[in-house]
Enzyme design. Structure first.
Site, PDB file in Angstrom:
ATOM      1  N   CYS A 139      -6.834  -9.489  -2.017  1.00  0.00           N
ATOM      2  CA  CYS A 139      -5.721  -8.955  -1.263  1.00  0.00           C
ATOM      3  C   CYS A 139      -6.869  -8.115  -0.378  1.00  0.00           C
ATOM      4  O   CYS A 139      -6.002  -7.333   0.784  1.00  0.00           O
ATOM      5  CB  CYS A 139      -4.877  -7.865  -2.006  1.00  0.00           C
ATOM      6  SG  CYS A 139      -5.925  -6.681  -2.787  1.00  0.00           S
ATOM      7  N   ARG A 175       0.892  -1.305   0.000  1.00  0.00           N
ATOM      8  CA  ARG A 175       0.008  -0.067  -0.021  1.00  0.00           C
ATOM      9  C   ARG A 175       0.831   1.382   0.027  1.00  0.00           C
ATOM     10  O   ARG A 175       1.041   1.786   1.007  1.00  0.00           O
ATOM     11  CB  ARG A 175      -0.840   0.125   1.349  1.00  0.00           C
ATOM     12  CG  ARG A 175      -1.845  -0.954   1.283  1.00  0.00           C
ATOM     13  CD  ARG A 175      -3.014  -0.799   2.491  1.00  0.00           C
ATOM     14  NE  ARG A 175      -4.403  -1.417   2.297  1.00  0.00           N
ATOM     15  CZ  ARG A 175      -4.448  -2.688   2.652  1.00  0.00           C
ATOM     16  NH1 ARG A 175      -3.527  -3.583   3.413  1.00  0.00           N
ATOM     17  NH2 ARG A 175      -5.699  -3.356   2.663  1.00  0.00           N
ATOM     18  N   ASP A 231     -13.034  -2.934  -0.123  1.00  0.00           N
ATOM     19  CA  ASP A 231     -13.930  -1.870  -0.890  1.00  0.00           C
ATOM     20  C   ASP A 231     -15.141  -2.433  -1.668  1.00  0.00           C
ATOM     21  O   ASP A 231     -16.268  -1.911  -1.497  1.00  0.00           O
ATOM     22  CB  ASP A 231     -13.085  -0.938  -1.569  1.00  0.00           C
ATOM     23  CG  ASP A 231     -12.323   0.078  -1.015  1.00  0.00           C
ATOM     24  OD1 ASP A 231     -12.900   0.706  -0.086  1.00  0.00           O
ATOM     25  OD2 ASP A 231     -10.958   0.117  -1.181  1.00  0.00           O
ATOM     26  N   ARG A 282       1.021  -1.366  -5.291  1.00  0.00           N
ATOM     27  CA  ARG A 282      -0.091  -0.470  -5.617  1.00  0.00           C
ATOM     28  C   ARG A 282       0.015   0.988  -5.799  1.00  0.00           C
ATOM     29  O   ARG A 282       0.884   1.672  -4.818  1.00  0.00           O
ATOM     30  CB  ARG A 282      -1.297  -0.770  -4.712  1.00  0.00           C
ATOM     31  CG  ARG A 282      -2.597  -0.167  -4.927  1.00  0.00           C
ATOM     32  CD  ARG A 282      -3.536  -0.464  -4.097  1.00  0.00           C
ATOM     33  NE  ARG A 282      -3.514   0.357  -2.890  1.00  0.00           N
ATOM     34  CZ  ARG A 282      -4.444  -0.042  -2.041  1.00  0.00           C
ATOM     35  NH1 ARG A 282      -5.284  -0.800  -2.162  1.00  0.00           N
ATOM     36  NH2 ARG A 282      -4.341   0.457  -0.883  1.00  0.00           N
TER      37      ARG A 282
HETATM   38  C1  PEP Z   1      -9.289  -3.508  -0.559  1.00  0.00           C
HETATM   39  O1  PEP Z   1     -10.202  -2.789  -0.716  1.00  0.00           O
HETATM   40  O2  PEP Z   1      -9.905  -4.620  -0.198  1.00  0.00           O
HETATM   41  C2  PEP Z   1      -7.885  -3.204  -0.480  1.00  0.00           C
HETATM   42  C3  PEP Z   1      -7.191  -4.231  -0.375  1.00  0.00           C
HETATM   43  O3  PEP Z   1      -7.616  -1.997  -0.497  1.00  0.00           O
HETATM   44  P1  PEP Z   1      -7.590  -0.800   0.752  1.00  0.00           P
HETATM   45  O4  PEP Z   1      -8.025  -1.782   1.807  1.00  0.00           O
HETATM   46  O5  PEP Z   1      -6.227  -0.296   0.938  1.00  0.00           O
HETATM   47  O6  PEP Z   1      -8.548   0.007   0.331  1.00  0.00           O
HETATM   48 MG    MG Z   2      -9.343  -0.766  -1.505  1.00  0.00          MG
END
Ligand code: PEP
Ligand code: MG
Length: 587
Positions: free
Chosen positions: A525, A318, A478, A355
Site C-alpha cells: 500500500c 489513512r 516507511d 488503518r
Molecule cells: C507506508 O509507509 O508505505 C504507508 C502506506 O503508510 P504512510 O505513507 O501513511 O506512512
Molecule cells: Mg507508513
C-alpha cells in the site's frame, strides 16, 4: 524572463496557471475561498483587526509619553510611529482589499498574501534601515491576525466553504487556473485544499513520499516538491508551468514554451481518456492471474471517487486525516463511527481497510504541534506507539471501527508494529473494546486483522506476525525510509531514497513470498504500488494485491493487462540477485 526551478516529481501531469503564494506566516492562518457576497464582511474583519492594533499603539504612545526617557527610550516611541505608519499604509490596505474582492481569499489569507508582496519590496531596498523595516511590517501583520482570531469569521468553516472547480469556473472573477506555491504544506493544509481550485502545487521542501506529496498525488493534480527556493523566486500572480512528470516548474514561460506545454497537456488528457475505457475491465494478466487493485483514501468523501476509478475496495484508509487540524479536539467515538460508516457505504459493499491512527513524524495533528521537541520524530512516538501510549484514545477508535464493521466488510490494519509485545497489547485492547461494546449492548461486526510491514524488524520476523494476523500490508514508504535511514520528507537526501535498493527489494519480495507460502493475504500500500515502472517487478515477486491512489489505478491496470506473470518470475530472480537492480528494472 523565463527560468525554471527543479524539484521532485510527485503527481503527474502539466498545470499552467498563475502563481498563488501561500505566505509562511508564524501565525496559524486558514486559507479558503469565500463567496462573493462575503467580500464586504471579510474586508471589515481586516479593518476591525487593524483598528484594534492602531488603538493599542495609541494607548502605548500615551503610556510612553507619561514616562521619563529612562523608562521609555526615544527609540521605542519612534518604533511605534513606524508601526502606525505601516498600519496606515495605503498599499497594505488596498492590497488586502484586492485579494479579497478579486480573488475571493478569506481575510487572513489576503492579509498574509499582501504581507508577502510588501516584504519582497522591502527585500529589494538598497537602504539597510528601510530593509530592516520588513520585520516591523511582519510584527504589525501578525498583531492584526491575532486580533482577527478574536473577531470570529462570519464565514462558515473552511470544510463547508470549499468550492469546486466548476463553481469557480462559473465565477468571472476567477477564470485563470491557479497554482499554489508554498514553502511547505502540512498534511492538514493539504486537506483544506483537497477539493479546492488549484491546478497544481509546488513546495520548497518535501520528499517524494512525504505525506504532503501523498495528499497531492491523491488530488491527482500536477505537483512538484523539494523545489528549493521556489517560494522566493516566484512572485504573486506570475505565470508558471508545473511539470509534474519531470519535477520542474517553469516561471514566466515564453510563448514557444507555453505552446509546447499546452500540447503536452492535451496529449495527457487524451491518454486519460484512453485509460478511462479500462475502468470496467477486470485486472487479469495475460496468463490469467487475477490482480486486486485497491484504493488508498484519506477521507470518507474519497470513497465514491475510488469506486468510479475502478477500485475493488479500499486497501488503506489513512484514518489519521480525521484527527488532523482540529486543535486538539479529537473526534469522539460517534463521530469516528459515522465517518468510517460513510466510507464503508461509499464503497457500496466493497471491502474497506481502515488503518488505525498513524500520527507523528511528518504528520502532526496540528501545525502548531510539529514535533520540534524530539530530535527524530520518525523514530519516536508514531503510529501504533502513539496509540498504545494513549489507550483511551485507541479504544475509542477501535470501538468506532468495530461498530462501523456492522455495515460492511472491514479490515482493521495496524501501522508500524515491530515488537511481539506491541502485537499482544493491540490484540488485548481489541478484545477489551469488544467487551466494552458488549457491555453497552451495541452492535458491531467482524474484522479481518492486518499488520503493516514497514519496519525492517517486522519484515525479518514475519513468522511472529503471521501467527497473529490474517493479512499483511507492506508500507514501502516507511520500509524504504527505515531500511536505508533516509528521512522520506527530506528533499536533501531524496536522491538516496531508493525503492530499488537490493535490501528493500529483498525485504519486499520475502514478505510477499512468505505470505503466499502460508496462504495469507498480502498487499503493498506504499507508493511503490502505484508506480507503473514497478508493476511488473511486484507481479513477478508474486504480488496480487496493490493499493494506491485512485488516480493511478487505471495506469497500473494497463500494466497488469500487458504482463505475463509467470514469465516475469525468472527475470525478477535476476533482479534480486543483481548489485544494480535499477539497471534491469528500468532498461
Ligand atoms: C507506508 O509507509 O508505505 C504507508 C502506506 O503508510 P504512510 O505513507 O501513511 O506512512
Ligand atoms: Mg507508513
Amino acid at each position: 524572463m523565463t527560468f525554471s526551478v527543479h524539484g521532485l516529481p510527485v503527481a503527474r501531469g502539466i498545470a499552467i496557471g498563475r502563481a498563488v503564494l501561500m505566505a509562511s506566516s508564524r501565525v496559524d492562518v486558514a486559507h479558503y475561498f469565500i463567496d462573493p457576497g462575503q467580500v464586504e464582511s471579510e474586508i471589515t474583519r481586516v479593518r476591525v483587526g487593524r483598528n484594534a492594533v492602531v488603538d493599542e499603539i495609541h494607548r502605548l504612545q500615551h503610556t510612553i509619553a507619561a514616562m521619563g526617557p529612562k523608562e521609555a527610550p526615544h527609540e521605542l516611541a519612534a518604533l511605534l510611529d513606524v508601526h502606525l505608519m505601516l498600519l496606515q499604509d495605503e498599499e497594505l490596505i488596498s492590497g488586502v482589499k484586492h485579494w479579497i474582492s478579486e480573488r475571493l481569499y478569506n481575510a487572513e489569507w489576503a492579509l498574509t498574501t499582501q504581507l508577502e508582496a510588501l516584504a519582497r519590496q522591502f527585500d529589494d531596498m538598497e537602504d539597510e534601515y528601510l530593509r530592516e523595516r520588513k520585520a516591523d511590517l511582519e510584527q504589525v501583520a501578525e498583531r492584526i491576525l491575532r486580533y482577527m482570531k478574536g473577531v470570529g469569521s462570519p464565514v462558515a468553516p473552511p470544510a463547508a466553504r470549499r468550492k469546486t472547480q466548476q463553481d469557480l469556473l462559473l465565477d468571472d472573477s476567477i477564470d485563470v487556473p491557479l497554482v499554489l506555491i508554498a514553502h511547505d504544506l502540512s498534511p492538514p493544509d493539504m486537506l483544506q485544499f483537497k477539493q479546492s481550485v488549484f491546478a497544481g502545487f509546488v513546495t520548497d521542501v518535501g520528499g517524494r513520499t512525504s505525506h504532503t506529496a501523498i495528499v497531492a498525488r491523491s488530488m491527482d493534480i500536477p505537483a512538484v516538491v523539494g523545489a528549493r527556493g521556489a517560494s522566493h523566486l516566484v512572485r504573486q500572480d506570475d505565470w508558471v508551468i508545473v511539470d509534474g512528470d519531470a519535477g520542474v516548474m517553469i516561471v514566466d514561460p515564453s510563448p514557444i514554451i507555453l505552446a509546447e506545454y499546452g500540447f503536452k497537456q492535451r496529449q495527457a488528457e487524451l491518454e486519460r481518456g484512453r485509460l478511462s475505457r479500462l475502468r470496467h475491465t477486470p485486472a487479469v494478466t495475460l496468463d490469467g492471474q487475477k490482480v486486486e487493485l485497491l484504493a488508498n483514501i484519506e477521507m470518507p468523501e474519497d470513497a465514491p471517487g475510488a469506486v468510479l476509478a475502478g477500485a475493488v475496495g479500499v486497501g488503506l484508509f489513512r484514518s489519521e486525516f480525521l484527527f488532523m487540524g482540529r486543535k486538539g479536539d479529537l473526534p469522539d467515538e460517534q463521530e469516528q463511527y459515522l465517518a468510517y460508516r460513510k466510507a464503508i457505504e461509499g464503497m457500496q459493499g466493497l471491502p474497506v481497510t481502515i488503518r488505525t491512527v498513524d500520527v507523528g513524524a511528518d504528520k502532526p495533528l496540528d501545525d502548531s504541534l510539529r514535533d520540534i521537541a524530539h530530535l527524530n520524530p520518525a523514530l519516536g512516538l508514531r503510529a501504533i506507539r502513539w496509540s498504545l501510549a494513549d489507550p483511551a484514545m485507541f479504544l475509542t477508535q477501535l470501538r468506532a471501527i468495530l461498530r462501523a464493521a456492522a455495515h460492511g466488510q472491514v479490515n482493521l490494519l495496524i501501522p508500524m508494529l515491530a515488537h511481539a509485545s506491541e502485537i499482544r497489547q493491540t490484540l488485548s485492547l481489541l478484545d477489551f473494546a469488544r467487551a466494552e461494546l458488549d457491555n453497552r449492548g451495541l452492535t458491531y461486526g467482524p474484522v479481518r486483522l492486518g499488520a503493516m510491514i514497514e519496519i525492517p524488524a517486522a519484515a525479518l520476523t514475519l513468522k511472529i506476525f503471521l501467527k497473529y494476523f490474517d493479512f499483511l500490508s507492506i508500507g514501502t514508504n516507511d520500509l524504504i525510509q527505515y531500511t536505508l535511514a533516509i528521512d522520506r520528507a527530506d528533499e536533501s537526501v531524496a536522491h538516496l531514497y531508493d525503492p530499488c535498493h537490493p535490501a528493500v527489494l529483498r525485504l519486499v519480495s520475502e514478505t510477499i513470498a512468505e505470505c503466499n507460502r502460508q496462504g495469507k493475504g498480502v498487499s503493498v500500500c506504499g507508493e511503490m504500488a502505484g508506480d507503473i515502472t514497478l508493476t511488473r517487478l511486484l507481479l513477478g515477486m508474486g504480488l496480487r494485491s496493490f493499493s494506491m491512489h485512485p488516480a493511478q489505478i487505471l495506469a497500473v491496470k494497463q500494466e497488469v493487462l500487458r504482463a505475463d506473470a509467470a514469465r516475469l518470475v525468472p527475470w525478477v530472480e535476476q533482479v534480486l540477485e543483481s548489485d544494480d537492480p535499477a539497471s534491469l528494472i528500468f532498461k
